[in-house]
Design a protein around this motif. Sequence first.
Motif, PDB file in Angstrom:
ATOM      1  N   ALA A 291      30.740 152.583 105.041  1.00 27.83           N
ATOM      2  CA  ALA A 291      29.763 152.978 104.024  1.00 27.83           C
ATOM      3  C   ALA A 291      29.922 154.467 103.743  1.00 27.83           C
ATOM      4  O   ALA A 291      30.564 155.202 104.501  1.00 27.83           O
ATOM      5  N   VAL A 292      29.311 154.902 102.644  1.00 21.44           N
ATOM      6  CA  VAL A 292      29.360 156.302 102.225  1.00 21.44           C
ATOM      7  C   VAL A 292      27.937 156.779 101.991  1.00 21.44           C
ATOM      8  O   VAL A 292      27.088 156.028 101.485  1.00 21.44           O
ATOM      9  N   HIS A 293      27.649 158.025 102.363  1.00 22.11           N
ATOM     10  CA  HIS A 293      26.371 158.627 101.993  1.00 22.11           C
ATOM     11  C   HIS A 293      26.574 160.104 101.709  1.00 22.11           C
ATOM     12  O   HIS A 293      27.603 160.693 102.067  1.00 22.11           O
ATOM     13  N   SER A 294      25.568 160.708 101.062  1.00 21.29           N
ATOM     14  CA  SER A 294      25.701 162.113 100.673  1.00 21.29           C
ATOM     15  C   SER A 294      24.329 162.718 100.427  1.00 21.29           C
ATOM     16  O   SER A 294      23.367 162.023 100.080  1.00 21.29           O
ATOM     17  N   LEU A 295      24.265 164.050 100.630  1.00 19.48           N
ATOM     18  CA  LEU A 295      23.065 164.814 100.266  1.00 19.48           C
ATOM     19  C   LEU A 295      22.983 165.049  98.768  1.00 19.48           C
ATOM     20  O   LEU A 295      21.934 165.445  98.260  1.00 19.48           O
TER      21      LEU A 295
ATOM     22  N   LEU B 153      41.542 151.217 115.210  1.00 23.11           N
ATOM     23  CA  LEU B 153      40.551 151.001 116.273  1.00 23.11           C
ATOM     24  C   LEU B 153      39.481 149.983 115.883  1.00 23.11           C
ATOM     25  O   LEU B 153      38.586 149.698 116.686  1.00 23.11           O
ATOM     26  N   HIS B 154      39.566 149.471 114.638  1.00 27.87           N
ATOM     27  CA  HIS B 154      38.563 148.528 114.109  1.00 27.87           C
ATOM     28  C   HIS B 154      37.154 149.142 114.172  1.00 27.87           C
ATOM     29  O   HIS B 154      36.177 148.469 114.539  1.00 27.87           O
ATOM     30  N   GLN B 155      37.076 150.410 113.824  1.00 25.72           N
ATOM     31  CA  GLN B 155      35.808 151.150 113.883  1.00 25.72           C
ATOM     32  C   GLN B 155      35.300 151.450 112.470  1.00 25.72           C
ATOM     33  O   GLN B 155      35.879 152.263 111.757  1.00 25.72           O
ATOM     34  N   PRO B 156      34.197 150.826 112.038  1.00 26.81           N
ATOM     35  CA  PRO B 156      33.610 151.155 110.733  1.00 26.81           C
ATOM     36  C   PRO B 156      33.122 152.607 110.710  1.00 26.81           C
ATOM     37  O   PRO B 156      32.674 153.154 111.726  1.00 26.81           O
ATOM     38  N   LEU B 157      33.192 153.214 109.534  1.00 26.58           N
ATOM     39  CA  LEU B 157      32.799 154.611 109.358  1.00 26.58           C
ATOM     40  C   LEU B 157      31.603 154.730 108.418  1.00 26.58           C
ATOM     41  O   LEU B 157      31.415 153.898 107.529  1.00 26.58           O
ATOM     42  N   LEU B 158      30.821 155.768 108.647  1.00 26.64           N
ATOM     43  CA  LEU B 158      29.785 156.183 107.705  1.00 26.64           C
ATOM     44  C   LEU B 158      30.211 157.554 107.207  1.00 26.64           C
ATOM     45  O   LEU B 158      30.080 158.557 107.909  1.00 26.64           O
ATOM     46  N   VAL B 159      30.756 157.597 106.003  1.00 20.27           N
ATOM     47  CA  VAL B 159      31.411 158.793 105.474  1.00 20.27           C
ATOM     48  C   VAL B 159      30.405 159.634 104.699  1.00 20.27           C
ATOM     49  O   VAL B 159      29.827 159.167 103.715  1.00 20.27           O
ATOM     50  N   GLU B 160      30.201 160.875 105.140  1.00 22.64           N
ATOM     51  CA  GLU B 160      29.366 161.800 104.358  1.00 22.64           C
ATOM     52  C   GLU B 160      30.273 162.687 103.509  1.00 22.64           C
ATOM     53  O   GLU B 160      31.110 163.423 104.030  1.00 22.64           O
ATOM     54  N   ILE B 161      30.092 162.612 102.214  1.00 23.33           N
ATOM     55  CA  ILE B 161      30.867 163.437 101.294  1.00 23.33           C
ATOM     56  C   ILE B 161      30.087 164.719 101.029  1.00 23.33           C
ATOM     57  O   ILE B 161      29.000 164.688 100.444  1.00 23.33           O
ATOM     58  N   LYS B 162      30.638 165.837 101.487  1.00 22.31           N
ATOM     59  CA  LYS B 162      30.025 167.140 101.271  1.00 22.31           C
ATOM     60  C   LYS B 162      30.414 167.669  99.887  1.00 22.31           C
ATOM     61  O   LYS B 162      31.537 167.438  99.420  1.00 22.31           O
TER      62      LYS B 162
ATOM     63  N   VAL C 256      29.922 157.227  93.059  1.00 19.95           N
ATOM     64  CA  VAL C 256      30.659 156.321  93.930  1.00 19.95           C
ATOM     65  C   VAL C 256      30.200 154.882  93.709  1.00 19.95           C
ATOM     66  O   VAL C 256      31.023 153.955  93.633  1.00 19.95           O
ATOM     67  N   LYS C 257      28.907 154.669  93.604  1.00 26.00           N
ATOM     68  CA  LYS C 257      28.385 153.309  93.411  1.00 26.00           C
ATOM     69  C   LYS C 257      28.821 152.747  92.067  1.00 26.00           C
ATOM     70  O   LYS C 257      29.150 151.553  91.961  1.00 26.00           O
ATOM     71  N   ARG C 258      28.833 153.586  91.045  1.00 26.95           N
ATOM     72  CA  ARG C 258      29.270 153.118  89.728  1.00 26.95           C
ATOM     73  C   ARG C 258      30.750 152.730  89.739  1.00 26.95           C
ATOM     74  O   ARG C 258      31.160 151.762  89.105  1.00 26.95           O
ATOM     75  N   THR C 259      31.550 153.471  90.500  1.00 27.62           N
ATOM     76  CA  THR C 259      32.988 153.216  90.547  1.00 27.62           C
ATOM     77  C   THR C 259      33.336 151.999  91.401  1.00 27.62           C
ATOM     78  O   THR C 259      34.211 151.202  91.039  1.00 27.62           O
ATOM     79  N   VAL C 260      32.640 151.856  92.545  1.00 23.65           N
ATOM     80  CA  VAL C 260      32.913 150.735  93.467  1.00 23.65           C
ATOM     81  C   VAL C 260      31.576 150.049  93.812  1.00 23.65           C
ATOM     82  O   VAL C 260      30.960 150.358  94.842  1.00 23.65           O
ATOM     83  N   PRO C 261      31.106 149.137  92.965  1.00 22.98           N
ATOM     84  CA  PRO C 261      29.784 148.524  93.181  1.00 22.98           C
ATOM     85  C   PRO C 261      29.658 147.791  94.513  1.00 22.98           C
ATOM     86  O   PRO C 261      28.549 147.689  95.055  1.00 22.98           O
ATOM     87  N   GLN C 262      30.777 147.268  95.052  1.00 21.71           N
ATOM     88  CA  GLN C 262      30.683 146.487  96.288  1.00 21.71           C
ATOM     89  C   GLN C 262      30.565 147.347  97.541  1.00 21.71           C
ATOM     90  O   GLN C 262      30.277 146.844  98.629  1.00 21.71           O
ATOM     91  N   LEU C 263      30.762 148.667  97.423  1.00 21.62           N
ATOM     92  CA  LEU C 263      30.674 149.569  98.571  1.00 21.62           C
ATOM     93  C   LEU C 263      29.226 149.981  98.804  1.00 21.62           C
ATOM     94  O   LEU C 263      28.501 150.317  97.867  1.00 21.62           O
ATOM     95  N   ARG C 264      28.782 149.967 100.074  1.00 21.67           N
ATOM     96  CA  ARG C 264      27.430 150.412 100.414  1.00 21.67           C
ATOM     97  C   ARG C 264      27.375 151.942 100.345  1.00 21.67           C
ATOM     98  O   ARG C 264      28.162 152.637 101.004  1.00 21.67           O
ATOM     99  N   VAL C 265      26.441 152.451  99.529  1.00 22.00           N
ATOM    100  CA  VAL C 265      26.327 153.889  99.312  1.00 22.00           C
ATOM    101  C   VAL C 265      24.869 154.299  99.529  1.00 22.00           C
ATOM    102  O   VAL C 265      23.954 153.684  98.974  1.00 22.00           O
ATOM    103  N   GLY C 266      24.667 155.347 100.338  1.00 16.94           N
ATOM    104  CA  GLY C 266      23.312 155.775 100.666  1.00 16.94           C
ATOM    105  C   GLY C 266      23.053 157.223 100.316  1.00 16.94           C
ATOM    106  O   GLY C 266      23.974 158.008 100.087  1.00 16.94           O
TER     107      GLY C 266
END
Length: 530
Positions: free
Chosen positions: A414-418, A378-387, A426-436
């Motif tokens: 992008a990925v974010h988490s509480l 669907l060409h839809q970017p995701l904001l993935v929350e890892i629980k 995640v940022k250490r493993t994939v530096p080019q990925l936006r992580v919040g």
Amino acid sequence: MKDVKCAWAAGIRGTNLAVGWCLAVLLFAGLRLLGEVPGWSVAGFSLILLTLVLSAWQLTQMALTFIGRRPAAWQSWQLVWRNKGTWLLVELGLILLTLPLGLWGLSSRLLVRLSVPAAWVNFVGLHRRPVGIVVALIYVIVAGYCLLWGPRHFRRLTPQIQHPGTARQMIAALVISGGLYVSWLLVAEGLVGLNWWWGPQLSASAAQLLAWLSLSLILFGLLVAAMLSMTTLVWSWCGQPVVPQPETSRRQTGALIGVMVFAAVCISTQTIYQTPQFSQMALISHRGVDHGHGVQNTLGALRYVSRQHPTYVEMDLHETKDHQWVVLHDENLAALAGRNVTPHSLTLAQLERLTVHENGYHDRLVGWSTYLKTAERLHQPLLVEIKTTATDSKGMAARFARQYGARLAADHSAVHSLDYRVVTQVKRTVPQLRVGYITPFNWVSPASIPADFYSFQRISVSQQFIQAAHQMGAQAYLWTPDSRAAMTRMWALGADGQITNELTRLRDVANQRPAANWWAVLQNFVFSYL
């Protein structure tokens, strides 16, 4: 009530008190204005120290006035110096009590500068309910102690007081003070309503001028309410004695009014012209839904909401029993599937056979790999929350990043988490990925928890936290405003994006004329004092 009015007159216009109030207003304005400058500074520390010292002197001078003493200014300073340790504890207690209530508009400016270890922030975020209960109990204990024993401490600070106020007198004073603030709030909300009703009918410059005038009146009223409230409390601490007639000249009273007007104008001007306000926003669908169409975190909801082309579809992942990932928010399936089971107790294949119900819709749970393939088609970017839970496998976040990080980065997702441990792994493993990092509430400097972006909880967010994120080169997303009013207020704060269950409504808000929404700036200003 006649005695209270006399106490107000004496507390504002008594010997040296008008001068003290003038200095207090100027220091308050300085702290509020300087609060827009990032970080700590010598000027900031100096203003805080001067404010604490002046507050002690002003309260001492007021107490002496209420018991009929008229000491020289240096004698009051001498009394403050002799009790400097006790005064410091009293003022720290007052700051602690007023911090959740806005600290007269300074709480965000103080908290956004509070830097603590990331591990502490993460502990509070992951255990927010028990931590919140403990903090609330401490607050109640401190408030109760101040109510019952405050007059006795005040007697130590001002030995000339022979009969300190009783608990009943203090409660009466608190009721009067509460009435003053409620009156101010009603007037302030009336001005907000005026701007909401009239602002859209005016030109951009006229609407801005109306907002500026309204802000000045709101702040002037707050200063008056604060002075009268503090006077009432000190009068009650002194046992509500007979109040002497004030001796301050009309010139000093006029100077006080002039200083208050000057402070109100300066702060209102800064509030109106500071940036960012009404900036372009990312439109983010919370759990992949819009206005209850479909079941959260399912393929049906994703396909529906993707037709609106949101900036991101935000969704949630839990690890399964066989170390795969299922698209699911809840840690228990009782609400959605009527099964008292957790994602960790079932394999992905077992979970995918479950039907979930919500909003009159039903759908199947879906595995992460299938959901991702559908979003990509669907060409839809995701904001993935890892629980995360205590039963997660070791290195779960890093394993997820190795398997999907590069792919998500290529998709502009992008990925974010509480859990800040997930953010760092995640940022250490994939530096080019936006992580919040997701903040359950906002109480420390974002610099304590570096991230590419922040998903700030909206209830306790302020413009200072958004600006602090921007100063770090990070974006600020806010969750989860659903009403039009909340969305507009978050837009007025300068949010870079909003995560909402009402995507269509958010798009309508973002398409409005900014000049028609100055009321939201006023409302945010009022809320900063509550």
